[in-house]
Design a protein around this motif. Structure first.
Motif, PDB file in Angstrom:
ATOM      1  N   PRO A 191       0.957  -1.598  -0.165  1.00 49.60           N
ATOM      2  CA  PRO A 191      -0.005   0.787   0.077  1.00 49.60           C
ATOM      3  C   PRO A 191       0.555   1.580   0.174  1.00 49.60           C
ATOM      4  O   PRO A 191       2.092   1.205   0.413  1.00 49.60           O
ATOM      5  N   GLN A 192       0.651   2.638  -0.704  1.00 47.63           N
ATOM      6  CA  GLN A 192       0.815   3.633  -0.685  1.00 47.63           C
ATOM      7  C   GLN A 192       0.379   4.735   0.308  1.00 47.63           C
ATOM      8  O   GLN A 192       0.858   5.546   0.437  1.00 47.63           O
ATOM      9  N   ARG A 193      -0.595   4.276   0.919  1.00 42.49           N
ATOM     10  CA  ARG A 193      -1.244   5.383   1.529  1.00 42.49           C
ATOM     11  C   ARG A 193      -1.824   5.036   2.770  1.00 42.49           C
ATOM     12  O   ARG A 193      -2.711   6.558   3.798  1.00 42.49           O
ATOM     13  N   THR A 194      -0.597   4.446   3.283  1.00 42.30           N
ATOM     14  CA  THR A 194      -1.119   4.187   5.060  1.00 42.30           C
ATOM     15  C   THR A 194      -0.221   4.765   5.849  1.00 42.30           C
ATOM     16  O   THR A 194       0.887   5.140   5.025  1.00 42.30           O
ATOM     17  N   LYS A 195       0.114   4.888   6.646  1.00 41.11           N
ATOM     18  CA  LYS A 195       0.907   5.167   7.585  1.00 41.11           C
ATOM     19  C   LYS A 195       2.764   5.112   7.302  1.00 41.11           C
ATOM     20  O   LYS A 195       3.542   5.418   7.275  1.00 41.11           O
ATOM     21  N   VAL A 196       2.456   3.619   7.068  1.00 41.66           N
ATOM     22  CA  VAL A 196       3.455   2.878   6.635  1.00 41.66           C
ATOM     23  C   VAL A 196       3.449   2.049   6.146  1.00 41.66           C
ATOM     24  O   VAL A 196       2.453   1.617   5.268  1.00 41.66           O
ATOM     25  N   ARG A 197       4.379   1.559   4.927  1.00 36.35           N
ATOM     26  CA  ARG A 197       4.259   0.800   3.766  1.00 36.35           C
ATOM     27  C   ARG A 197       4.682  -0.830   4.521  1.00 36.35           C
ATOM     28  O   ARG A 197       4.971  -1.337   5.523  1.00 36.35           O
ATOM     29  N   ARG A 198       4.778  -1.889   3.701  1.00 37.90           N
ATOM     30  CA  ARG A 198       5.042  -2.765   3.642  1.00 37.90           C
ATOM     31  C   ARG A 198       6.678  -3.607   4.801  1.00 37.90           C
ATOM     32  O   ARG A 198       7.165  -2.167   4.336  1.00 37.90           O
ATOM     33  N   LEU A 199       5.713  -4.385   5.496  1.00 37.36           N
ATOM     34  CA  LEU A 199       7.059  -3.985   7.190  1.00 37.36           C
ATOM     35  C   LEU A 199       7.944  -5.121   6.926  1.00 37.36           C
ATOM     36  O   LEU A 199       7.454  -6.080   6.028  1.00 37.36           O
ATOM     37  N   ASP A 200       8.584  -4.719   7.397  1.00 41.71           N
ATOM     38  CA  ASP A 200       9.892  -6.135   7.226  1.00 41.71           C
ATOM     39  C   ASP A 200       9.762  -7.259   8.038  1.00 41.71           C
ATOM     40  O   ASP A 200      10.139  -6.850   9.852  1.00 41.71           O
ATOM     41  N   GLU A 201       9.224  -8.396   8.248  1.00 46.64           N
ATOM     42  CA  GLU A 201       8.991  -9.365   9.375  1.00 46.64           C
ATOM     43  C   GLU A 201       9.618  -9.982   9.742  1.00 46.64           C
ATOM     44  O   GLU A 201      10.160 -10.532  10.471  1.00 46.64           O
ATOM     45  N   VAL A 202      10.262 -10.427   8.547  1.00 47.21           N
ATOM     46  CA  VAL A 202      11.633 -11.275   8.615  1.00 47.21           C
ATOM     47  C   VAL A 202      12.307 -10.834   9.737  1.00 47.21           C
ATOM     48  O   VAL A 202      13.314 -11.484  10.505  1.00 47.21           O
ATOM     49  N   GLN A 203      12.665  -9.396   9.351  1.00 44.10           N
ATOM     50  CA  GLN A 203      13.504  -9.396  10.286  1.00 44.10           C
ATOM     51  C   GLN A 203      12.841  -8.792  12.057  1.00 44.10           C
ATOM     52  O   GLN A 203      13.921  -9.024  12.360  1.00 44.10           O
ATOM     53  N   ALA A 204      12.044  -8.335  11.838  1.00 53.01           N
ATOM     54  CA  ALA A 204      10.743  -9.043  13.047  1.00 53.01           C
ATOM     55  C   ALA A 204      11.770  -9.431  13.954  1.00 53.01           C
ATOM     56  O   ALA A 204      11.640  -9.537  15.688  1.00 53.01           O
ATOM     57  N   ALA A 205      10.937 -10.682  13.170  1.00 52.81           N
ATOM     58  CA  ALA A 205      11.671 -11.983  13.526  1.00 52.81           C
ATOM     59  C   ALA A 205      12.857 -12.603  14.151  1.00 52.81           C
ATOM     60  O   ALA A 205      12.806 -13.270  14.610  1.00 52.81           O
ATOM     61  N   ARG A 206      13.652 -12.318  13.179  1.00 49.16           N
ATOM     62  CA  ARG A 206      15.209 -12.513  13.283  1.00 49.16           C
ATOM     63  C   ARG A 206      16.087 -11.857  14.450  1.00 49.16           C
ATOM     64  O   ARG A 206      16.550 -12.598  14.884  1.00 49.16           O
ATOM     65  N   CYS A 207      15.876 -11.030  14.763  1.00 51.79           N
ATOM     66  CA  CYS A 207      16.224 -10.055  15.822  1.00 51.79           C
ATOM     67  C   CYS A 207      15.149  -8.823  16.595  1.00 51.79           C
ATOM     68  O   CYS A 207      14.822  -8.054  16.581  1.00 51.79           O
ATOM     69  N   PRO A 208      14.391 -10.378  17.173  1.00 47.00           N
ATOM     70  CA  PRO A 208      13.079  -9.601  18.089  1.00 47.00           C
ATOM     71  C   PRO A 208      13.413  -8.322  18.955  1.00 47.00           C
ATOM     72  O   PRO A 208      14.328  -8.188  19.697  1.00 47.00           O
TER      73      PRO A 208
END
Lengths: 444, 478, 444, 478
Positions: B453-470
């Motif tokens: 998405p383009q119009r949201t507060k944030v765009r696509r989030l890095d979920e891999v990063q979130a899980a790798r280094c929580p």
């Protein structure tokens, strides 16, 4: 019907598009032998106004209500709830959202829960906190299961008899079918858990204590931690009154490995026992064993800070047969409510409110002693304590009830050995005037 | 607009709520018990109000727009339910008081149990489970207690691939090993296959009906008979009950235990993740195993009864998510019998309508009449390397919450749409038109989808990063 | 104090930046002789919980409350208010906004008010409606002033004695200082206004009627319009119960030039008489004479539809000495509330609810007649009517009050000639059971 | 996301609220009385909820962020005030009932009158006026009734150029001709000028203090003496009372009549335009002229008294905007004496701080200590052809509501900033930094300002078009 928008023309047009000639035909795949044949005979549909009247009638059937002075805690606490908390947590963008599976349109929930995790971790003195569990009771059961997972082959856990009897019942229901063994630890004359029995127990995965415990007594967690760790178990603590840690040394600082409990005190209405808030945290090394949802910080494609549900591989969505827990929801709006409450209190207010609960409770403590009652346990307490009266307290309690004061909870049903003794709770909602009235009635 | 994290706001000494003046003397306390001050930020009331008002603006709820999240039943959450749950005498009710002090709250429990029994066609109900998965666990505890009472414990349980995701974990908690059962090419369970797997070491079957493909298991009764013949029990996951209110009778289907999701079928709000409520309904034969305490009515008096020796015990410290129960009770009384049945009819109508209007552009793996949800896949878009995820994210730009994606697992790249009955035809038509536009964009301007998405507060989030280094909590010294 | 965020460090830093050494020094420009010297001795600051208790105490001092069955209208009506209306109008983005002077960040308020204007115009049968006035009473005064402005040199207006007595009092207060003359028109035996007196009145700018009038009687607006227009006056109508127009022919259709009244019935709590909602509209030719704010549709620089406050040149911001009215606010959130209510009802629901009020009122009408009472006025009524009882009604009314039923309003204080007669109002909130109880008590 | 107009939604036959079933027979009605069905759109409950939820998202309120709208006092509106006003017995109170049935609501009126008298230093209060301008009108009616009671009516009134905008129109309603009084180069009223204008055909003076430049009229007492000496009265517009709570005593200032804006000083919400409340406070001498009914206390009983022959009569059908009064009462009880006084100190502190931090970049026409608001102008930006309007619109892009612009009229291109006491230093510092950025942008990238706002639902709107061809209602046949 105001919730059902379809007009008959629209239904006709939609059926035509589907190629079916009636709504009933949509259910042709349901065989006759599976069909509901009995009429339900539910009460007739009520208008909004009839419903208001009906609930008013149920409310009228409550002998104890919001106008009563309630000196009962025992796992559910009446604290003042600011109108801001109600109003903010009630915003429909929070309330009518689902689990934040699409983080781009749920940053409100996600940042809110991330903040909840952080504040709760600071409160409990642990490294990580999850996005919440159902309630304090199931959280303790999950904590013991987690302890068993961490301990791998061990099959035995111990828990103190001073843990809320209902929580212990939940633990038994959760652990027994899988064949885990539960040892119950008795308590000493001062109201604290007797850990001496641990020495002889082997195969011990974890030991759970509650502090302040069910009797309101503050356990010696520092000492317990050493004993339990020496016995080779993980040290689990639970609580029913998180406000205590606004004043008391927190479980993390006392060496607890897993800390869990009920967060209802923090801005959540008692509501006859639920929904509450299972708070649940642990030391960092155990994070991948943690049940429940977690919110984590990350970045978006443009490098902006954002939040997502994370470590979901522990969960049932991904590898359903390998899931470490069946938990797939949290008490979302309750966790957010608690966060709003914690933010409203602040560190300064938290200390002040906790202190006020302590001071008030101590006041009643003394007033009852002066009226001839005995404080049963010598160990220090926070805002609850057990009392024994020189004469039968029942008629006194009945007279107080007639004055809309609910004076304590009789313990016989939960602890037969404490029959005739009463557990009192004093929060900031109880005025000196009420406490003086109780003492006077005891004397009368 | 951004809004900082709570701990980047505030100044030591502010306060955001009223704390009563003390009317008692300060009491002595043993210094050894005292903790260090807790590091919460100090905020004023307006700080708190603005913080959460802003956060709320980044969220999307049912009140914001269509939320066709399959399997989650995001129907409208009536405002009057909130009012009823906030009734002061109810919201302040204490769960440990003697029965005679709280007849009103007990009566509501008793009546709601009766309503749910009637609606499902089963005989007895426990309102204690706090969520659907908690209901499943309770159901498994009942299976376990039942088999124990009959002397022989069993070790396996059949779970179809079209059952809900938490089923295997719930069963595992009772020590059951899940035995997967594959659905056939129509998305249906095959009785012959069940018969081949069912044995006397198998506690029973846990199935979802309508299943997670949104299809009714037509041969459920036959399957139930097979399981019963081997001494097993049938668990029906009732999460999809919104499709079949007044249509099916769980008892006649041969179901022994069924949970309901009050936050789905019975309109209670999801709260960004909970609380829900997952009452468990059982046959008369299994009533003795339900959790305690039970609410019983004696004359005009309601009483809690814990003297049930065969009970599985407690699964919740008190009576479950009572506030959620009040909302469901309010909903049932508002809808009445005709309204509830109509709700299912319209939910199924809406889903079939969407299915028919989109199946020429989206791949429909099981092309047959559906119940309250329909499942497409991204197969038609694969050639352009557009995934279900891309289509979902693009829907966000058009102001919709995406459907459920990649579930059920039996459909590759699933896109599972559940409109619910509270969406009107105009809005559904607009949603259909939007999805058709997206399908066209996928062919013609695929980058629009990949960049969404383009119009949201944030765009696509890095979920891999979130899980790798929580990073699960904020820094502690700020 | 939770509303005041400044810490003492911050105050110090800010004073330093200003170059002043104490907060008091900020007020050096206030001379000593203007200073407040008396201590106020206001009650001590209350916590949120003390305040809750205090208001609960005030509520407890109300002998009639929300649980009472109230059969009194007379300008303030108890109708059911859906929870949705409360909840939506209470959203803080609406509630805590100011007048939409910056339209780019107030399109919610602006579109909401534009919709309010439109629905209200449809209801009243007029071409334009403003963004609302303070209440029905001041709206009527403003309508007569508007009539006088339109009529330029004429100095005289007439109003019916069947207009709410309080509204007439407001009109007198507004019109008399500037020297305008007010003629009061008496009413006929059937409860309708007697317009025969108009023939002899010259210099007549406008004539005002209320329908349904204070006695609940539906005026013959069609006929009145012709008479008034023939007399050379503008035809102004007012109302206290807009729900009536869900059933009855609206004033615009009857030829009214200016229509105004009180909109409280539409989703707004009575709140002891305010805030209410002055609804105000007129025929198109008079739009630039309309007092109050107006919202109009326009386009932004990219051609998108948007809304702004418009025709502000009539207002005091721009040419303060030329303003046609001093009104510079509206009852914003009340207008929005009424719009939400009208949207919730819809055309179908409006008709149905109006009909229900009529039917119920007619039921009581008959039940009282059967119990021996006399319906005073023969002309048709909507949901209010005047009754005379064969015997003294006061003891009956007192007995009904003991049963929490408020049976009508005695008229002697407002209309001495109607002493001992009662004005009853029946809305959808009154059950048949209550009406039967009243009739039975009258008979007893 | 766009949201259509109400009448572009819905389908005939839907309903958005509960209408009770009729429990009485249908009654006959004369067909001639019946109107045509009213053309409201028929919507379901969820249609209504989503419509207004979306509309609300296009709005900015105090809860959303800083709203430094000079003269409007957009302080935080406490949530507890809303709760108190919604107390069922109060919200449902009927205004026409006998005094003994509504002692609670009467007591609140009486106590609030007393509080406001104490706070202003005047003697008697009427709570009837529904807004500030309504209070002004009431004040003028009192002037008029007073002069009439003394036998000689007067025809003029003095109104300084620093008085509030509605003052002349309020006076005109009583037939007074406004005589403008120019302020001096310090923004102050000159007693000599007043003396030269005041005569025995002049009813008095209507001044605003602190005036609309945010400055305290230092010579007010001297001016009052001049007016009084000629038999005139002094009206003090108390809209700016938030600056001077506990500092000034209106009675000692020589003010005879003063109105308060409860929606400014006393924290009640502005509601997107109202309702407000504009109580009028007067000296003992003028009490007989106050509107009726008056609330009087006799022993412990409260009573409405209308027997006041000199009264101006009624200005409201009932007791004014009672619900607003409850909120103000709640605020006063919450703040207490110390809190109210502190509020003014901090409001003035905030305004002076902003003035000091911005006066090097924005032109400050009157460089002297201000009260609760400060007035800049766009003179420094004129060379780049950047106007106050441009700067205001650019603030929107940064997430602030702009200050009041082009008011007061005595300052060309005025930018009038009133932060109020509920804004904290951090937020004010951020606002200051933003304005400094905008000033820099005005010099370096002026088009950024001229094109602002960019991030709102709509951009700058054509107000000329709106006024030239007014479209005030939607089309009627849709």
């Amino acid at each position: 019907m105001r919730y059902l928008p379809h007009t008959s023309e629209e239904i006709g047009a939609m059926l035509a598009a589907i190629g079916v000639d009636s709504l009933d035909r949509l259910f042709d795949s349901v065989p006759a032998e599976c069909r509901m044949t009995n009429p339900w005979n539910l009460p007739a549909a009520q208008s909004e106004w009839e419903l208001n009247d009906h609930l008013r009638q149920l409310a009228g059937a409550m002998r104890v209500d919001d106008t009563s002075q309630l000196l009962v805690g025992a796992g559910s606490y009446r604290h003042h709830i600011p109108e801001t908390v109600r109003s903010l947590a009630g915003r429909s963008e929070f309330l009518t959202a689902y689990t934040p599976y699409q983080p781009e349109m749920a940053q409100g929930t996600l940042q809110g829960i991330f903040e909840y995790q952080t504040l709760t971790a600071r409160l409990l003195g642990v490294d990580v906190v999850n996005a919440s569990m159902y309630d304090g009771g199931s959280a303790l059961a999950e904590a013991l299961l987690m302890g068993l997972r961490i301990a791998k082959k061990k099959r035995r856990v111990a828990m103190s008899k001073t843990i809320h009897p209902h929580y212990r019942a939940v633990v038994r229901a959760y652990l027994q079918p899988a064949g885990f063994e539960i040892v119950e630890l008795d308590y000493q004359a001062d109201g604290r858990t007797d850990l001496s029995g641990l020495a002889g127990v082997d195969d011990l995965a974890a030991v759970a204590l509650q502090s302040p415990n069910f009797f309101g007594v503050i356990e010696d967690l520092d000492a317990a931690g050493s004993t339990i760790h020496s016995a080779g178990g993980l040290f689990i603590t639970c609580f029913t009154e998180p406000l205590a840690y606004g004043l008391l040394k927190n479980p993390g600082a006392c060496g607890a490995d897993i800390v869990c409990g009920e967060g209802q005190s923090f801005g959540i209405a008692p509501s006859f026992g639920g929904p509450g808030l299972g708070m649940f945290g642990c030391k960092e090394p155990f994070v991948r064993n943690l049940p429940g949802r977690l919110v984590g910080e990350t970045k978006d494609v443009e490098g902006r800070r954002g939040y997502v549900l994370t470590l979901a591989t522990r969960e049932q969505h991904i590898r359903r047969e390998k899931a470490t827990s069946n938990i797939c929801s949290n008490q979302g709006i309750c966790a957010l409510t608690a966060a709003i409450y914690m933010a409203s209190l602040g560190g300064t207010g938290l200390r002040q409110l906790a202190r006020l609960n302590y001071d008030k409770s101590q006041y009643l403590h003394k007033a009852l002693q002066q009226a001839g009652a005995r404080i049963v346990f010598a160990a220090p307490s926070f805002n609850e304590f057990v009392v024994e009266f020189p004469t039968d307290f029942r008629p006194v309690r009945e007279r107080l009830l007639a004055r809309n004061i609910v004076a304590g909870l009789e313990l016989g049903a939960l602890y037969p050995e404490r029959a005739g003794q009463y557990l009192f709770c004093v929060t900031e909602t109880i005025s000196k005037q009420t406490m003086d009235a109780i003492a006077a009635e005891v004397r009368a | 607009l951004n809004e900082p994290l709570l701990w980047h706001k505030g100044k030591k000494g502010r306060i955001g709520m009223s704390i009563p003046e003390s009317d008692v003397p300060a009491a002595a306390i043993d210094e050894a018990l005292l903790g260090a001050p807790v590091d919460f930020p100090d905020l004023s009331e307006v700080d708190v109000v603005r913080h959460y008002t802003r956060l709320s603006q980044w969220n999307f709820g049912v009140d914001t727009g269509m939320y066709p999240l399959g399997s989650c039943t995001m129907k409208y959450n009536p405002k009057t339910n909130e009012r009823q749950a906030a009734t002061p005498a109810i919201a302040s009710a204490h769960p440990m008081l003697a029965d005679e002090l709280c007849q009103g709250t007990l009566r509501l429990l008793h009546e709601l149990q009766q309503f749910l029994a009637i609606i499902t066609g089963l005989d007895a109900v426990s309102l204690q489970p706090a969520a659907g998965a908690h209901g499943e666990l309770t159901g498994m505890l009942i299976f376990h207690a039942y088999h124990r009472s009959r002397g022989g414990q069993r070790h396996k349980i059949l779970i179809p691939d079209t059952a809900h995701g938490t089923n295997p974990a719930s069963a595992a908690l009772c020590g059951y090993k899940a035995v997967p059962v594959k659905s056939d090419d129509q998305g249906m369970l095959d009785p012959a296959l069940v018969a081949s797997l069912m044995d006397e070491d198998t506690a029973g079957i846990m199935l979802t009906n309508p299943n997670t493909l949104g299809l009714f298991e037509e041969r459920i009764r036959e399957i139930a008979e097979i399981v019963h013949a081997k001494g097993g029990l049938v668990y029906g996951d009732g999460a999809n009950m919104n499709a079949v209110l007044g249509v099916i009778d769980a008892g006649r289907c041969g179901i022994d235990v069924l949970h309901l999701n009050l936050h789905k079928t019975f309109s209670t709000p999801h709260g960004g993740g909970g609380p829900g409520a997952g009452p468990v309904c059982v046959t008369r034969e299994l009533e003795p195993f339900l959790p305690v305490p039970r609410v019983v009515k004696e004359g005009e008096h309601y009483r809690l009864d814990s003297d049930r020796p065969l009970s599985v015990g407690r699964v919740h410290a008190f009576h479950g998510n009572y506030g959620v129960l009040v909302r469901a009770y309010s909903y049932i009384l508002t809808m009445g019998e005709a309204g509830l049945k109509r709700a299912s009819q319209l939910a199924v109508l809406n889903a079939n309508y969407i299915k028919e209007q989109l199946k020429d552009v989206l791949h429909l793996p099981y092309d047959r009449p559906c119940m309250h949800e329909c499942v497409f896949s991204d197969r038609n878009q694969q050639e352009r390397k557009i995934t279900t995820l891309d289509m979902a994210k693009r829907l966000i730009d058009y102001g919709y919450h995406p459907p459920t994606i990649y579930f059920p697992l039996v459909v590759h790249g699933a896109l599972m749409i559940e409109p619910t009955e509270t969406e009107c035809k105009d809005d559904i038509d607009q949603f259909i038109a939007t999805l058709r536009t997206i399908v066209r964009e996928a062919a013609e301007q695929p980058d629009l989808l990949r960049q969404a998405p383009q119009r949201t507060k944030v765009r696509r989030l890095d979920e891999v990063q979130a899980a790798r280094c929580p990073c699960l909590v904020g820094p502690s010294d700020n």
